[in-house]
Design a protein around this motif. Structure first.
Motif, mmCIF file in Angstrom:
data_model
loop_
_atom_site.group_PDB
_atom_site.id
_atom_site.type_symbol
_atom_site.label_atom_id
_atom_site.label_comp_id
_atom_site.label_asym_id
_atom_site.label_seq_id
_atom_site.Cartn_x
_atom_site.Cartn_y
_atom_site.Cartn_z
ATOM 1 N N ASN A 143 0.812 -1.228 0.000
ATOM 2 C CA ASN A 143 0.000 0.000 0.000
ATOM 3 C C ASN A 143 0.840 1.271 0.000
ATOM 4 O O ASN A 143 0.320 2.352 0.255
ATOM 5 C CB ASN A 143 -0.979 0.025 1.184
ATOM 6 C CG ASN A 143 -2.045 -1.047 1.079
ATOM 7 O OD1 ASN A 143 -2.487 -1.397 -0.010
ATOM 8 N ND2 ASN A 143 -2.461 -1.580 2.217
ATOM 9 N N ARG A 144 2.130 1.142 -0.270
ATOM 10 C CA ARG A 144 2.994 2.324 -0.403
ATOM 11 C C ARG A 144 3.669 2.278 -1.762
ATOM 12 O O ARG A 144 4.321 1.286 -2.097
ATOM 13 C CB ARG A 144 4.069 2.358 0.685
ATOM 14 C CG ARG A 144 4.957 3.607 0.599
ATOM 15 C CD ARG A 144 6.094 3.556 1.596
ATOM 16 N NE ARG A 144 7.112 2.574 1.231
ATOM 17 C CZ ARG A 144 8.096 2.815 0.358
ATOM 18 N NH1 ARG A 144 8.167 3.985 -0.275
ATOM 19 N NH2 ARG A 144 8.989 1.882 0.102
ATOM 20 N N PRO A 145 3.528 3.343 -2.565
ATOM 21 C CA PRO A 145 4.174 3.345 -3.883
ATOM 22 C C PRO A 145 5.689 3.295 -3.768
ATOM 23 O O PRO A 145 6.290 3.985 -2.942
ATOM 24 C CB PRO A 145 3.717 4.679 -4.496
ATOM 25 C CG PRO A 145 2.512 5.078 -3.715
ATOM 26 C CD PRO A 145 2.732 4.559 -2.333
ATOM 27 N N VAL A 146 6.296 2.443 -4.580
ATOM 28 C CA VAL A 146 7.753 2.367 -4.674
ATOM 29 C C VAL A 146 8.145 3.003 -6.005
ATOM 30 O O VAL A 146 7.700 2.537 -7.065
ATOM 31 C CB VAL A 146 8.249 0.914 -4.613
ATOM 32 C CG1 VAL A 146 9.776 0.871 -4.665
ATOM 33 C CG2 VAL A 146 7.734 0.220 -3.355
ATOM 34 N N PRO A 147 8.928 4.074 -6.003
ATOM 35 C CA PRO A 147 9.274 4.755 -7.260
ATOM 36 C C PRO A 147 9.955 3.835 -8.256
ATOM 37 O O PRO A 147 10.704 2.915 -7.872
ATOM 38 C CB PRO A 147 10.226 5.875 -6.807
ATOM 39 C CG PRO A 147 9.884 6.110 -5.372
ATOM 40 C CD PRO A 147 9.505 4.755 -4.829
ATOM 41 N N ARG A 148 9.685 4.069 -9.522
ATOM 42 C CA ARG A 148 10.279 3.268 -10.589
ATOM 43 C C ARG A 148 11.802 3.267 -10.478
ATOM 44 O O ARG A 148 12.462 2.239 -10.636
ATOM 45 C CB ARG A 148 9.832 3.812 -11.944
ATOM 46 C CG ARG A 148 10.384 3.046 -13.140
ATOM 47 C CD ARG A 148 9.940 3.682 -14.450
ATOM 48 N NE ARG A 148 8.568 3.332 -14.790
ATOM 49 C CZ ARG A 148 7.515 4.143 -14.627
ATOM 50 N NH1 ARG A 148 7.695 5.363 -14.121
ATOM 51 N NH2 ARG A 148 6.316 3.759 -14.985
#
Length: 232
Positions: free
Chosen positions: A167-172
């Motif tokens: 539920n936490r975005p991980v940057p590309r």
């Protein structure tokens, strides 16, 4: 677990000794090829972190000698030599991984633990949980209820990364740095390609109401646990 560090740069050796000790490892640091072979015979380390350019020889030859002597644990090269032919030579000598200096210590530890888990086989410590989704690292299988999904090594690494912060975005860019930064000739687009592969593999999990890999515009990718139960 005893880790043998073969590194003639005393500053790097001390940094690795402190950092690995803080991670719970017992660490032996030597700076020469002959000391590496003697220490390996004496301590039988679980893994070896090995520089290539040593004052009395090549780490490549040390690696070959360790394998010839029956050392079965992971061997990871740490080297400033970053040409493709250098990596190919290191892996061809029997190493499990090749990490280019300078490196991020966190990535080194993650790779080391992954190789150690791969060698030691099953066990609960091999599993990562996020909600009801389970990733078995030993078999590279994602499990959700009765659904079993087999993954490639890189797909499993990507899923493990996303499951580490659900539920936490991980940057590309962070994903690329963690999984592909040390591989020559690979562009940032490889992240999108493998996210696509992983989504396809996890489609049955999504249809069953399980977690899905979501794109968060401008922020990266995340494992979304906020899903609804499937319709009956």
């Amino acid at each position: 677990m005893n880790i043998l560090v073969v590194e003639d740069d005393s500053d790097i050796g001390a940094m690795l000794s402190r950092g690995l000790a803080a991670e719970g490892f017992d660490v032996t640091v030597v700076g020469r090829a002959d000391e590496a072979l003697d220490s390996a015979r004496q301590y039988n380390p679980c893994a070896v972190l090995l520089d290539i350019m040593l004052p009395d020889g090549s780490g490549i030859e040390v690696c070959r000698a360790l394998r010839d002597a029956g050392h079965a644990g992971p061997i990871l090269f740490l080297s400033a030599k970053d040409e493709v032919r250098d990596r190919a030579e290191g892996l061809g000598a029997g190493a499990d991984d090749y990490i280019v200096k300078p490196f991020e210590f966190g990535e080194l530890v993650a790779r080391l633990r992954a190789h150690l888990m791969h060698r030691t086989g099953g066990g609960h410590e091999q599993r990562i949980l996020a909600g009801r989704l389970v990733l078995d690292l030993a078999t590279r299988t994602a499990l959700y209820g009765e659904i079993h999904v087999r993954l490639t090594e890189r797909e499993a690494e990507l899923l493990a990364l996303l499951m580490g912060s659900p539920n936490r975005p991980v940057p590309r860019g962070e994903i690329f740095d963690r999984l592909w930064a040390n591989q020559g000739g690979v562009s940032l687009n490889v992240v999108d390609v493998y996210v696509g592969y992983l989504r396809t593999k996890l489609a049955p999990v999504g249809r069953a109401g399980g977690p899905q890999v979501a794109t968060v515009r401008g922020r990266g990718f995340m494992l979304d646990l906020s899903v609804s139960a499937p319709a009956h």
